[in-house]
Design an enzyme around this catalytic site. Structure first.
Site, mmCIF file in Angstrom:
data_model
loop_
_atom_site.group_PDB
_atom_site.id
_atom_site.type_symbol
_atom_site.label_atom_id
_atom_site.label_comp_id
_atom_site.label_asym_id
_atom_site.label_seq_id
_atom_site.Cartn_x
_atom_site.Cartn_y
_atom_site.Cartn_z
ATOM 1 N N PRO A 37 -10.293 40.538 -10.466
ATOM 2 C CA PRO A 37 -10.352 39.879 -11.768
ATOM 3 C C PRO A 37 -11.777 38.959 -11.793
ATOM 4 C CG PRO A 37 -8.890 38.892 -10.485
ATOM 5 C CD PRO A 37 -9.277 40.057 -9.630
ATOM 6 N N CYS A 121 -10.165 31.079 -7.532
ATOM 7 C CA CYS A 121 -11.467 30.756 -8.216
ATOM 8 C C CYS A 121 -12.118 29.350 -7.644
ATOM 9 C CB CYS A 121 -11.124 30.600 -9.813
ATOM 10 S SG CYS A 121 -12.693 29.822 -10.542
ATOM 11 N N LYS A 160 -3.767 36.271 -5.507
ATOM 12 C CA LYS A 160 -5.006 36.189 -4.934
ATOM 13 C C LYS A 160 -5.566 34.935 -4.587
ATOM 14 C CE LYS A 160 -9.565 37.955 -5.664
ATOM 15 N NZ LYS A 160 -10.494 37.045 -5.304
ATOM 16 N N GLY A 247 -15.216 43.282 -6.182
ATOM 17 C CA GLY A 247 -15.425 42.306 -7.331
ATOM 18 C C GLY A 247 -17.078 42.547 -7.605
#
Length: 352
Positions: A37, A121, A160, A247
């Site tokens: 993502p 993140c 994640k 990613g």
């Protein structure tokens, strides 16, 4: 060594069945490649390209739970899922218990295969709210939030995360056990701390420790620094992960998925995509972006991608200047046609 491994791999259907990686009842293949993502990247237009090139499972851009429960247009649009993308996971981030639970209900209504929680993140605007990697400083709260989400949805919940906040607070082994115990169905680990951001080398030895823990029975996916087929095979064998999440290496290069799969199957490297394939991918990306977001926004938001698709091409700055300033879709497609004509006369080896 690689060829020997390929030759000796179990061939019976029973062996293949035992090797099948699953998130609950969702079959992903023997060694799935997952599209990570990524904000402003892994939207439906880009996901469609990655799926065509062999990605086994994809995740949406991460979505703010506060945006979801407040019906924010941008957040709700990220719930758009197309059947050809499946299986797919919707990833959310947040820090408030009630908001996470309410968002889980909204996500379930969108009917993805999986609900994923982002605890990785590292950007400051997320971390400062104790969301994303910010929660790595409070494992107890991470467990409480996750448990609440698991109880709030019938979807399989995955997570994640990163190794820890910094090198002094790497608790990923404990985190993996505790999250598994409260019901998550898979764990993806980016092998860096939050303090590292995306700098320095990732340390997959920690992922290996999680995977080799006899108490762990859920799939463990590794993430970080996989940018070649050779490295994908090396890390698969060295760290025994169940799959790899890719990613940054896929940005502007969705072919990374097919190249890894081909190398794993044959031990041979595929040639890079030629100019015709690259331009065709950009055409598809642009058209899908326009169809999904509308002409104006679709054109504008595509601008961040052109450099990645043609990185290293001689004279690309002139074409890029035209692509990022033109607003008319028809003219953009004409520019792409000219690029194809110009670069088709140059050998691929000279382009990249």
């Amino acid at each position: 060594m690689l060829r020997g491994w390929i030759a000796n791999k179990g061939n019976t259907s029973a062996e293949r069945a035992r090797d099948m990686v699953k998130i609950e009842n969702i079959e992903l293949g023997e060694f799935p490649l997952l599209l990570a993502p990524m904000e402003d990247v892994s939207d439906p237009p880009f996901r469609a390209l990655c799926k065509k090139q062999g990605a086994d499972m994809m995740y949406t851009e991460f979505i703010s739970v506060e945006g979801l429960i407040r019906d924010a247009t941008k957040s709700l649009q990220k719930l758009d899922i197309y059947d050809e993308e499946r299986p797919i996971g919707v990833q959310i981030f947040g820090a408030e218990l009630d908001s996470m639970m309410r968002a889980a209900e909204i996500v379930e209504a969108a009917n993805p295969e999986v609900l994923d929680i982002n605890y990785g993140c590292p950007v400051q605007k997320v971390v400062c709210k104790m969301a994303g990697a910010g929660i790595l400083r409070d494992v107890k709260k991470m467990v409480e939030l996750t448990q609440a989400v698991v109880k709030s949805t019938n979807l399989p919940v995955t997570v994640k995360t990163r190794l820890g906040w910094d090198h002094n607070t790497i608790f990923i082994e404990e985190v993996a056990e505790r999250l598994q115990d409260i019901g998550i169905k898979a764990l993806s680990i980016h092998a860096r701390t939050r303090v590292q951001m995306y700098k320095g080398e990732s340390d997959w030895s920690w992922i290996s420790k999680v995977k080799n823990n006899p108490r762990i029975h859920i799939p463990i996916f590794g993430n970080g620094d996989i940018d070649t087929p050779q490295k994908a095979v090396e890390y698969r064998e060295r760290y025994a992960v169940d799959g790899i999440m890719i990613g940054r290496a896929s940005i502007g290069y969705p072919w990374i998925f097919r190249e890894i799969k081909h190398y794993m199957a044959t031990g041979e490297l595929l040639p890079p995509p030629d100019i015709h394939e690259r331009v065709d991918a950009v055409r598809q990306h642009l058209q899908h972006s326009i169809d999904w977001k509308g002409a104006k926004l679709g054109v504008v938001e595509m601008r961040r991608h052109y450099t990645n698709y043609f990185r290293g091409f001689p004279g690309i700055k002139e074409f890029r200047s035209q692509l990022v300033t033109e607003e008319n879709p028809a003219i953009l497609f004409e520019i792409l046609d000219r690029m194809e004509d110009v670069y088709s006369a140059i050998e691929v080896s000279e382009l990249v």
